[in-house]
Scaffold this active site. Structure first.
Site, PDB file in Angstrom:
ATOM      1  N   TYR A 126      99.883  51.628  31.346  1.00 40.04           N
ATOM      2  CA  TYR A 126      98.725  51.791  32.230  1.00 40.04           C
ATOM      3  C   TYR A 126      98.615  50.631  33.200  1.00 40.04           C
ATOM      4  O   TYR A 126      98.901  49.481  32.851  1.00 40.04           O
ATOM      5  CB  TYR A 126      97.466  51.845  31.367  1.00 40.04           C
ATOM      6  CG  TYR A 126      96.148  51.953  32.114  1.00 40.04           C
ATOM      7  CD1 TYR A 126      95.822  53.110  32.817  1.00 40.04           C
ATOM      8  CD2 TYR A 126      95.229  50.908  32.092  1.00 40.04           C
ATOM      9  CE1 TYR A 126      94.610  53.219  33.477  1.00 40.04           C
ATOM     10  CE2 TYR A 126      94.012  51.014  32.749  1.00 40.04           C
ATOM     11  CZ  TYR A 126      93.708  52.174  33.433  1.00 40.04           C
ATOM     12  OH  TYR A 126      92.506  52.284  34.087  1.00 40.04           O
ATOM     13  N   ASP A 154      86.188  43.444  40.001  1.00 40.49           N
ATOM     14  CA  ASP A 154      86.362  44.897  40.043  1.00 40.49           C
ATOM     15  C   ASP A 154      85.128  45.544  40.672  1.00 40.49           C
ATOM     16  O   ASP A 154      84.305  46.147  39.995  1.00 40.49           O
ATOM     17  CB  ASP A 154      86.586  45.433  38.622  1.00 40.49           C
ATOM     18  CG  ASP A 154      86.848  46.934  38.597  1.00 40.49           C
ATOM     19  OD1 ASP A 154      87.320  47.464  39.618  1.00 40.49           O
ATOM     20  OD2 ASP A 154      86.558  47.566  37.562  1.00 40.49           O
ATOM     21  N   ASP A 170      95.002  53.736  37.532  1.00 36.78           N
ATOM     22  CA  ASP A 170      93.590  53.791  37.894  1.00 36.78           C
ATOM     23  C   ASP A 170      93.482  53.834  39.416  1.00 36.78           C
ATOM     24  O   ASP A 170      93.840  52.871  40.097  1.00 36.78           O
ATOM     25  CB  ASP A 170      92.912  52.537  37.331  1.00 36.78           C
ATOM     26  CG  ASP A 170      91.456  52.403  37.710  1.00 36.78           C
ATOM     27  OD1 ASP A 170      90.912  53.295  38.387  1.00 36.78           O
ATOM     28  OD2 ASP A 170      90.849  51.385  37.315  1.00 36.78           O
ATOM     29  N   ASP A 175      90.516  54.454  40.995  1.00 36.32           N
ATOM     30  CA  ASP A 175      89.098  54.309  41.318  1.00 36.32           C
ATOM     31  C   ASP A 175      88.507  55.652  41.774  1.00 36.32           C
ATOM     32  O   ASP A 175      88.659  56.637  41.093  1.00 36.32           O
ATOM     33  CB  ASP A 175      88.894  53.226  42.374  1.00 36.32           C
ATOM     34  CG  ASP A 175      89.119  51.813  41.835  1.00 36.32           C
ATOM     35  OD1 ASP A 175      89.171  51.659  40.600  1.00 36.32           O
ATOM     36  OD2 ASP A 175      89.237  50.882  42.635  1.00 36.32           O
ATOM     37  N   HIS A 231      93.886  58.563  37.091  1.00 42.88           N
ATOM     38  CA  HIS A 231      92.524  59.019  36.824  1.00 42.88           C
ATOM     39  C   HIS A 231      91.643  58.629  38.003  1.00 42.88           C
ATOM     40  O   HIS A 231      91.777  57.556  38.585  1.00 42.88           O
ATOM     41  CB  HIS A 231      91.969  58.491  35.495  1.00 42.88           C
ATOM     42  CG  HIS A 231      91.790  57.014  35.387  1.00 42.88           C
ATOM     43  ND1 HIS A 231      90.753  56.320  35.981  1.00 42.88           N
ATOM     44  CD2 HIS A 231      92.509  56.072  34.720  1.00 42.88           C
ATOM     45  CE1 HIS A 231      90.837  55.042  35.682  1.00 42.88           C
ATOM     46  NE2 HIS A 231      91.910  54.852  34.931  1.00 42.88           N
ATOM     47  N   GLU A 242      87.505  58.708  39.399  1.00 45.91           N
ATOM     48  CA  GLU A 242      86.187  58.660  38.759  1.00 45.91           C
ATOM     49  C   GLU A 242      85.074  59.227  39.621  1.00 45.91           C
ATOM     50  O   GLU A 242      85.243  59.440  40.830  1.00 45.91           O
ATOM     51  CB  GLU A 242      85.867  57.222  38.364  1.00 45.91           C
ATOM     52  CG  GLU A 242      85.740  56.272  39.536  1.00 45.91           C
ATOM     53  CD  GLU A 242      85.869  54.815  39.101  1.00 45.91           C
ATOM     54  OE1 GLU A 242      84.940  54.040  39.385  1.00 45.91           O
ATOM     55  OE2 GLU A 242      86.895  54.461  38.492  1.00 45.91           O
ATOM     56  N   CYS A 264      82.407  48.060  37.742  1.00 50.04           N
ATOM     57  CA  CYS A 264      83.120  48.153  36.473  1.00 50.04           C
ATOM     58  C   CYS A 264      82.404  49.147  35.567  1.00 50.04           C
ATOM     59  O   CYS A 264      81.169  49.170  35.513  1.00 50.04           O
ATOM     60  CB  CYS A 264      83.185  46.770  35.820  1.00 50.04           C
ATOM     61  SG  CYS A 264      83.776  46.790  34.118  1.00 50.04           S
ATOM     62  N   ARG A 270      87.744  60.856  35.362  1.00 50.66           N
ATOM     63  CA  ARG A 270      86.964  59.886  34.608  1.00 50.66           C
ATOM     64  C   ARG A 270      85.489  60.092  34.924  1.00 50.66           C
ATOM     65  O   ARG A 270      85.103  60.139  36.101  1.00 50.66           O
ATOM     66  CB  ARG A 270      87.387  58.466  34.973  1.00 50.66           C
ATOM     67  CG  ARG A 270      86.442  57.400  34.414  1.00 50.66           C
ATOM     68  CD  ARG A 270      86.904  56.002  34.717  1.00 50.66           C
ATOM     69  NE  ARG A 270      85.779  55.125  34.998  1.00 50.66           N
ATOM     70  CZ  ARG A 270      85.853  53.808  35.181  1.00 50.66           C
ATOM     71  NH1 ARG A 270      87.027  53.212  35.105  1.00 50.66           N
ATOM     72  NH2 ARG A 270      84.779  53.109  35.469  1.00 50.66           N
ATOM     73  N   GLU A 318      84.320  57.487  29.882  1.00 52.35           N
ATOM     74  CA  GLU A 318      84.101  56.046  29.990  1.00 52.35           C
ATOM     75  C   GLU A 318      82.801  55.600  29.320  1.00 52.35           C
ATOM     76  O   GLU A 318      81.776  56.286  29.372  1.00 52.35           O
ATOM     77  CB  GLU A 318      84.084  55.645  31.464  1.00 52.35           C
ATOM     78  CG  GLU A 318      83.780  54.178  31.739  1.00 52.35           C
ATOM     79  CD  GLU A 318      84.859  53.221  31.249  1.00 52.35           C
ATOM     80  OE1 GLU A 318      85.284  53.348  30.084  1.00 52.35           O
ATOM     81  OE2 GLU A 318      85.266  52.336  32.020  1.00 52.35           O
ATOM     82  N   ASN A 342      88.594  54.684  26.073  1.00 52.69           N
ATOM     83  CA  ASN A 342      88.904  53.382  26.656  1.00 52.69           C
ATOM     84  C   ASN A 342      88.404  52.292  25.720  1.00 52.69           C
ATOM     85  O   ASN A 342      87.224  51.969  25.702  1.00 52.69           O
ATOM     86  CB  ASN A 342      88.233  53.263  28.032  1.00 52.69           C
ATOM     87  CG  ASN A 342      88.556  51.955  28.725  1.00 52.69           C
ATOM     88  OD1 ASN A 342      89.522  51.270  28.376  1.00 52.69           O
ATOM     89  ND2 ASN A 342      87.750  51.598  29.712  1.00 52.69           N
TER      90      ASN A 342
END
Length: 289
Positions: free
Chosen positions: A40, A55, A82, A84, A109, A111, A119, A154, A184, A206
Site C-alpha cells: 500500500y 495530510d 490512496d 484521496d 481507493h 473517498e 486525515c 472509502r 474508515e 484500516n
C-alpha cells in the site's frame, strides 16, 4: 498477468489479505522479502515522507504518482494506492485513474470527503452528498484501462452518520459498481459485522496506530468478516522513531555505536538490493571496453 488481477487473486487466496504500507521502493522490497502478497501507498505517507507536509490535501496526483512509479518499478507485488478524493472534478478523476493504471498499480481507493480533506482519524471531517460520491465513482470506473483494476470506495461517514449511515452510503457505492469498501475509522468489531451482514463485497479495515480504530488482531477481524487488513504507516512510524534516535545520538553521544543493534547491516542492505550482481555486471562492462 495484470496487476489488478494479481490483487484480486491475492484477495481471494488470503483470508484476510494483509496489506502493509510501503513508503518507498526500498520498503516495498522489504515487504516482498517478508512474503507479503500486496502492498500500500498512503497519501498521508507521501505527504509526510516525500514532502514534509501534513495530510490535508496539500499534495497533488503527480506528487503521489512519482512514488507509485518508483515502487512499481521495484517490486512485482500488487500496489493499492490512496488517491484521496480524486484530486478534483470528473476530468481530474479520470486522469488519475488512467495515470495509476499506466503506472502499474493494481488498485486505488477514493473517498467521500470534500476536496479540502482531512486525515480520516481527525475531527471536523466533511462528507459530500451520496450523489456526488456516486458521480466520482462512476467516472473512476468508466476510466479504467484494465477491467481487473480494483476500485475501492472509502467512506469517512461513520464519524458523522454512524454505522447505519455508512451502510446506507455503501449500498449506493456498491450499486455504482465499486469492487470493495474501505470502512474508515470504525470503532468496534460490530461495525464490520454490521457491514458484512448487509453486503458480501470485500471490506477493508484500516488498523492504523494512534487513531480512532482499536488495534484489533487479524483473527478478530477475520471473525468479524473483514477481507483486507491495512497497516498504512506502521513501518514508517518505526523507521521514523529509529531515525530520530540516531540523529539525537550523533549529537548527544558523539557516536552511533549504541544503536547498531537497530540498524540493518551493510551486507543485509546489499542482499536486498542484489548489490553484488549489479557490481559484477558493471565490472564486466568496464572490462569489455
Amino acid at each position: 498477468m495484470s496487476q489488478g488481477l494479481k490483487f484480486r487473486q491475492a484477495l481471494k487466496a488470503n483470508n484476510p489479505l494483509i496489506i502493509p504500507g510501503t513508503i518507498n521502493a526500498y520498503s516495498a522490497k522489504l515487504a516482498e522479502r517478508a512474503n507479503h502478497k500486496a502492498i500500500y501507498l498512503s497519501g498521508s505517507g507521501v505527504a509526510a515522507a516525500s514532502y514534509g507536509l501534513p495530510d490535508l490535501g496539500v499534495t497533488s496526483m503527480q506528487d503521489v504518482l512519482i512514488d507509485v512509479k518508483r515502487i512499481t518499478s521495484a517490486t512485482s507485488l500488487p500496489l493499492l494506492v490512496d488517491i484521496d478524493t480524486g484530486w478534483g472534478d470528473a476530468i481530474n478523476i479520470a486522469e488519475t485513474i488512467v495515470e495509476m493504471n499506466q503506472a502499474g498499480c493494481a488498485a486505488v481507493h477514493i473517498e467521500d470527503q470534500v476536496f479540502d480533506k482531512r486525515c480520516g482519524h481527525r475531527p471536523n471531517k466533511t462528507i459530500v452528498p451520496i450523489s456526488e460520491m456516486r458521480d466520482r465513482l462512476k467516472v473512476a470506473i468508466d476510466s479504467k484501462l484494465d477491467d481487473s483494476f480494483f476500485i475501492m470506495a472509502r467512506t469517512d461517514s461513520i464519524a458523522s452518520e454512524g454505522i447505519d449511515g455508512a451502510i446506507k452510503r455503501c449500498k449506493e457505492y456498491l450499486d455504482e459498481g465499486v469492487d470493495g469498501i474501505f470502512l474508515e475509522a470504525a470503532t468496534s468489531l460490530e461495525d464490520y459485522k454490521a457491514f458484512k451482514s448487509n453486503f458480501s463485497a470485500p471490506v477493508l479495515a484500516n488498523i492504523t496506530e494512534f487513531g480512532k480504530t482499536p488495534l484489533f488482531t487479524q483473527n478478530e477481524l477475520k471473525e468479524a468478516g473483514v477481507d483486507m487488513v491495512l497497516y498504512p504507516l506502521t513501518a514508517f512510524r518505526a523507521m521514523s522513531l529509529s531515525a530520530e534516535k540516531i540523529y539525537n545520538s550523533i549529537i548527544k553521544d558523539g557516536t552511533q555505536e549504541s544503536h547498531l543493534d537497530i540498524m540493518q547491516t551493510r551486507e543485509e542492505l546489499y542482499e536486498v538490493l542484489d548489490y553484488y550482481n549489479y557490481e559484477k555486471k558493471l565490472d564486466e562492462k568496464i572490462s569489455d571496453k
